[in-house]
Design a protein around this motif. Structure first.
Motif, PDB file in Angstrom:
ATOM      1  N   PHE A 166       0.936  -1.071   0.038  1.00 13.09           N
ATOM      2  CA  PHE A 166       0.097  -0.080  -0.133  1.00 13.09           C
ATOM      3  C   PHE A 166       0.846   1.150   0.052  1.00 13.09           C
ATOM      4  O   PHE A 166       1.899   1.373   0.812  1.00 13.09           O
ATOM      5  CB  PHE A 166      -0.967  -0.148   1.227  1.00 13.09           C
ATOM      6  N   ALA A 167       0.514   2.165  -0.759  1.00 17.17           N
ATOM      7  CA  ALA A 167       1.331   3.540  -0.958  1.00 17.17           C
ATOM      8  C   ALA A 167       0.096   4.518  -1.078  1.00 17.17           C
ATOM      9  O   ALA A 167      -0.879   4.547  -1.771  1.00 17.17           O
ATOM     10  CB  ALA A 167       2.272   3.482  -1.768  1.00 17.17           C
ATOM     11  N   MET A 168       0.473   5.844  -0.496  1.00 14.69           N
ATOM     12  CA  MET A 168      -0.129   7.117  -0.719  1.00 14.69           C
ATOM     13  C   MET A 168       0.642   8.113  -0.997  1.00 14.69           C
ATOM     14  O   MET A 168       1.650   8.225  -0.473  1.00 14.69           O
ATOM     15  CB  MET A 168      -1.150   7.170   0.465  1.00 14.69           C
ATOM     16  N   SER A 169       0.410   9.145  -1.792  1.00  9.87           N
ATOM     17  CA  SER A 169       0.880  10.332  -2.143  1.00  9.87           C
ATOM     18  C   SER A 169      -0.058  11.333  -2.090  1.00  9.87           C
ATOM     19  O   SER A 169      -1.102  11.208  -2.390  1.00  9.87           O
ATOM     20  CB  SER A 169       1.606  10.117  -3.319  1.00  9.87           C
ATOM     21  N   SER A 170       0.598  12.693  -2.245  1.00 11.48           N
ATOM     22  CA  SER A 170      -0.386  13.919  -2.450  1.00 11.48           C
ATOM     23  C   SER A 170       0.461  14.581  -3.790  1.00 11.48           C
ATOM     24  O   SER A 170       1.621  14.951  -3.565  1.00 11.48           O
ATOM     25  CB  SER A 170      -0.210  14.632  -1.006  1.00 11.48           C
ATOM     26  N   ASP A 171      -0.395  15.283  -4.527  1.00 13.95           N
ATOM     27  CA  ASP A 171       0.205  16.035  -5.678  1.00 13.95           C
ATOM     28  C   ASP A 171       0.532  17.302  -5.136  1.00 13.95           C
ATOM     29  O   ASP A 171       1.520  17.835  -5.836  1.00 13.95           O
ATOM     30  CB  ASP A 171      -1.145  16.166  -6.791  1.00 13.95           C
ATOM     31  N   ALA A 172      -0.408  18.005  -4.313  1.00 13.69           N
ATOM     32  CA  ALA A 172       0.260  19.174  -3.666  1.00 13.69           C
ATOM     33  C   ALA A 172       0.321  20.316  -4.829  1.00 13.69           C
ATOM     34  O   ALA A 172       1.122  20.915  -4.880  1.00 13.69           O
ATOM     35  CB  ALA A 172       1.596  19.228  -2.843  1.00 13.69           C
TER      36      ALA A 172
END
Length: 429
Positions: A280-286
């Motif tokens: 599992f991984a998550m990211s933010s574009d910001a």
């Protein structure tokens, strides 16, 4: 003195590698799925939903609810034959918004399949984390009408506990006696994937033994559709992900709930394991509140592969976010192409939103069923409605018809408004 030190042989303080443990991965607990439940426009359970996936059946129809004639968008993947009195008593219906009703039905199916009883110690080591974006939107809509349109000066005393986003998670915990970590995640269209990813991490780290997880949404009411109309991202006729003539997304409703369980526990009791959650991984574009970023999506995809310890060429299928909007589909294809390199040409990717619509906060949960079907049954759900090739979406999108193919590992993508990305990796056991 320095010469003497230099001449001494450095002691070997390294420890021998630990023996292989099939119950853990890199010293962390393995996590498996032992139960699944759903209700959506394609079916009221998992079996009927998977049958619809295999047949490439479309659940998008004309909407039926109060004042639908005032909407520009009048189609959606609606559950038309929903009769809550078949599942709940009068008092429960007064207390449960539709999104909670959907959740409880799916949760009961999942727990029944898993064959678990949470009385005693297991209830203390079990919890629930669910995703939703709108929560009790039907309750909001009904009560705004009552106050502003009908001029009523009082609302039902259960309005707040009925509409709050954590209502479904709380009722699930009460229904089954889950006394461990229980809460709700609201990250727009990535809510379910974030919820399931957090449930996975809790079990893997030892924070829980069993977690009920997934998501639910019930936005198909006048206010819910009217709000989405304002974004001008909705199609008036169909959801055609990756097709050059796509013209927008189509909303859906429903729920998907899964039992995530510690592998040792599942194996010791002889449970039927549907799949293993391995990354599992998550990211933010910001970057932008509504426009997606290929770089942000790629980081989440690559992060999930790294977390799972998988190489790109080990992934056989991706259930795409694939909303059918011009911006999402080309951005997602670019992210997949960059993350997988030359292997992208041999990768199958499809969007089941073409069949069950976009369930917003609940969409990742229903889509995980397509991933499990790919691993267990060797059937890849299609992208229906595909009509014209788009050079910016030049991947194998499994157009219009399901495909038989054996895959050992899959990804499920979710990319939300607000630039929030969540990707889950599953593997066949």
């Amino acid at each position: 003195m320095n010469a003497k030190r230099a001449g001494k042989k450095k002691a070997d303080t390294s420890r021998p590698a630990p023996p292989f443990d099939p119950l853990t991965r890199d010293g962390q607990r393995r996590v498996v799925i032992t139960g699944a439940g759903t209700i959506n426009a394609l079916g009221h359970d998992v079996a009927s939903t998977l049958e619809a996936f295999r047949e490439g059946r479309c659940g998008i129809t004309q909407l039926e609810f109060r004042d639908v004639d005032r909407l520009s968008i009048q189609i959606g993947a609606q559950i038309h034959d929903w009769q809550p009195q078949n599942y709940f008593n009068r008092q429960q219906i007064l207390l449960y918004d539709k999104f909670t009703q959907f959740t409880l039905l799916a949760a009961k199916q999942a727990v029944a399949q898993a064959g678990l009883n949470f009385q005693g110690k297991l209830g203390l080591r079990a919890g629930v984390v669910l995703g939703t974006a709108g929560g009790g939107l039907n309750t909001w809509d009904d009560n705004y009408r009552a106050v502003y349109e009908e001029g009523k000066n009082r609302v039902h005393p259960f309005v707040v506990p009925k509409l709050m986003n954590n209502a479904a998670a709380s009722h699930v915990s009460m229904e089954f006696g889950l006394r461990g970590p229980s809460f709700t995640v609201a990250t727009a269209c990535a809510s379910s994937n974030h919820a399931m990813g957090l449930a996975f991490q809790m079990i893997r780290s030892g924070g829980a033994q069993v977690m009920l997880t997934g998501g639910s949404e019930a936005m198909l009411c006048f206010g819910g559709v009217k709000a989405w109309e304002g974004l001008r991202v909705m199609s008036k006729d169909a959801c055609r992900p990756f097709s050059a003539n796509r013209n927008g997304m189509v909303q859906g409703e429903g729920a998907g709930v899964f039992v995530f369980e510690d592998y040792e526990s599942a194996r010791s009791r002889g449970a039927d394991i549907l799949a293993e959650v391995v990354g599992f991984a998550m990211s933010s574009d910001a970057q932008d509140i509504v426009m997606p970023s290929a770089q942000g999506a790629e980081r989440a995809i690559s992060g999930a592969l790294q977390d799972a310890g998988l190489n790109a060429d080990q992934i056989g299928y991706i259930n795409a976010h694939g909303t059918g909007t011009a911006a999402n589909d080309k951005t997602e294809c670019a992210a997949v192409a960059h993350a997988f390199g030359h292997h992208a040409d041999r990768l199958m990717i499809s969007s089941t939103k073409s069949m069950h619509g976009h369930l917003i906060g609940g969409t990742g949960a229903v889509e995980l069923l397509a991933c499990i079907m790919a691993l267990r049954d060797g059937v890849i759900a299609p992208t229906i409605g595909y009509q014209e090739a788009d050079p910016e979406c030049a991947l194998d999108v499994v157009p219009n018809e399901a495909r038989e193919a054996q895959v050992d590992a899959v990804l499920s993508n979710a990319f939300a408004f607000g630039g929030l990305n969540a990707v889950i990796a599953l593997q066949r056991v």
